[in-house]
Scaffold this active site. Structure first.
Site, PDB file in Angstrom:
ATOM      1  CB  SER A  33      -0.939  -0.012   1.226  1.00 52.93           C
ATOM      2  OG  SER A  33      -1.925   1.001   1.116  1.00 52.93           O
ATOM      3  CG  ASN A  34      -0.572   4.680  -1.208  1.00 52.15           C
ATOM      4  OD1 ASN A  34      -1.287   5.332  -0.459  1.00 52.15           O
ATOM      5  ND2 ASN A  34      -1.019   4.137  -2.341  1.00 52.15           N
TER       6      ASN A  34
END
Length: 402
Positions: free
Chosen positions: A209-210
């Protein structure tokens, strides 16, 4: 834009109440209907006779108008009458009460009963305005959807010089007018908005993810809903709650799920704003069981995700407007300009991780809006204020005056 608008002006106990007389005069002159609501402390600074004469309506402020006959003033009816509430001046005391649900006078009862937008124009000494408790109360009120008209910098009643002067009446009227102008542009418009990160599964436990929190996208959703748009928010995983009761939120997790939701909804939208931080790559194979830690070096084969912006840009029809976002770390402006052209976006909003206070996780953002006629830079602002700037830029392009 103020012709026929119903505006409650709340007045609290500050020396800045003298400015409220001119505010009311300007609102009435612009065609608005004004109902003044005063606290007991406000009456020590300016008389109800003055403000009632200027507004052409009796000033409200007491629950019981005639104890002998049992006549009372209905705070709920008062609140529901208004298209907008403007509290000017707003003292630290009243901010604190409203932020914490304390309802011990007519003005706070009207506030808690309101369904319309509420604007606050703070007025206090600079140390009071900067105090952590005041900043927290402002943050809480903003989280409830309230708007703030920032105080000015200058000499204060204490003799100190700094931030805390109530905004001038002309500025208040301009901001109120801008709100109604924007609202009329967006009223009934169908808007699709994406926000937050995506999560690309590696196995049942782990994902890629981020750092996106979704704050910018959710701020946009709140502003759009308050302006009357019909908002569908496609949200990646985030801790944020639905930003406005009228917003329809669809929760997704992966880039594939986000694309499928946008693909399904796109054709019926008038404006699409892609504020989500979508993964560019996803694992080619997702393990069905948790991967055990064995190898010293572990490789994951990745494959490209569907480029949502580019795909929708190819499908865009006349009358549809597509807005994207670009978060860059180098060659920011050039990269964003090329991205807008490559993906057939009408506007692109650029922010840089090199700018302090901008990017993931902050409550502030520093943006550049790039369109077909060039770009405009904006200073560091709250994400709520940045959202208003973005919507105004879209309005100018998509809904020009006829």
């Amino acid at each position: 834009m103020l012709q026929g608008k119903r505006i409650i002006v709340g007045v609290t106990g500050s020396i800045a109440a003298y400015k409220t007389a001119l505010l009311i005069r300007l609102l009435v002159k612009a065609g608005a209907e004004v109902q003044v609501v005063m606290t007991a402390a406000a009456r020590e600074f300016i008389t109800p006779l003055t403000l009632g004469t200027l507004s052409k309506r009796p000033v409200a402020g007491e629950f019981v108008s005639d104890a002998a006959s049992g006549t009372w003033t209905n705070h709920v009816d008062t609140a529901l009458w208004a298209d907008i509430i403007v509290i000017a001046p707003a003292t630290a005391h009243t901010l604190a009460k409203a932020a914490n649900g304390i309802c011990d006078d007519f003005l706070t009862a009207v506030y808690l009963s309101a369904r319309c937008p509420v604007f606050w124009a703070p007025a206090m000494d600079l140390d009071m305005y900067k105090h952590g408790s005041t900043r927290e109360n402002i943050r809480k009120l903003e989280s409830y959807g309230n708007r703030f008209i920032q105080p000015g910098f200058g000499e204060l009643a204490s003799g100190l010089v700094g931030e805390g002067r109530m905004a001038e009446p002309e500025e208040l009227v301009a901001q109120i007018g801008a709100y109604f102008s924007q609202s009329s542009d967006w009223a009934g418009k169908k808007v699709l908005l994406t926000a937050g990160p995506t999560q690309e599964a590696i196995d049942p436990v782990r994902f890629i993810s981020n750092h996106s929190t979704g704050k910018m996208g959710y701020a946009l959703a709140a502003e759009l809903a308050r302006a009357g748009a019909v908002v569908t928010l496609v949200s990646g995983p985030t801790a944020l709650s639905v930003p406005h009761p009228s917003v329809r939120r669809l929760d997704v997790r992966s880039a594939k799920e986000m694309f499928e939701a946008c693909d399904r909804l796109f054709d019926e939208q008038e404006v699409v704003i892609l504020a989500a931080a979508v993964a560019d790559y996803t694992p080619l194979v997702v393990a069905t069981q948790k991967i055990k830690k064995k190898e010293d070096v572990f490789n994951i084969e990745l494959t490209k995700t569907v480029d949502i912006a580019a795909t929708l840009g190819q499908r865009k029809k006349p009358g549809q407007w597509l807005v994207g976002f670009a978060l860059e770390t180098n060659d920011e402006l050039d990269n964003a300009i090329q991205k807008r052209l490559r993906k057939n976006l009408d506007l692109i909003v650029l922010n840089s991780l090199n700018d302090a206070g901008a990017g993931f996780g902050y409550d502030t953002n520093k943006i550049t809006i790039i369109g077909p006629d060039g770009h405009a830079d904006f200073p560091l602002k709250s994400k709520k204020e940045a959202a208003a700037d973005i919507l105004q830029a879209i309005s100018r392009l998509a809904f020009p005056p006829k």
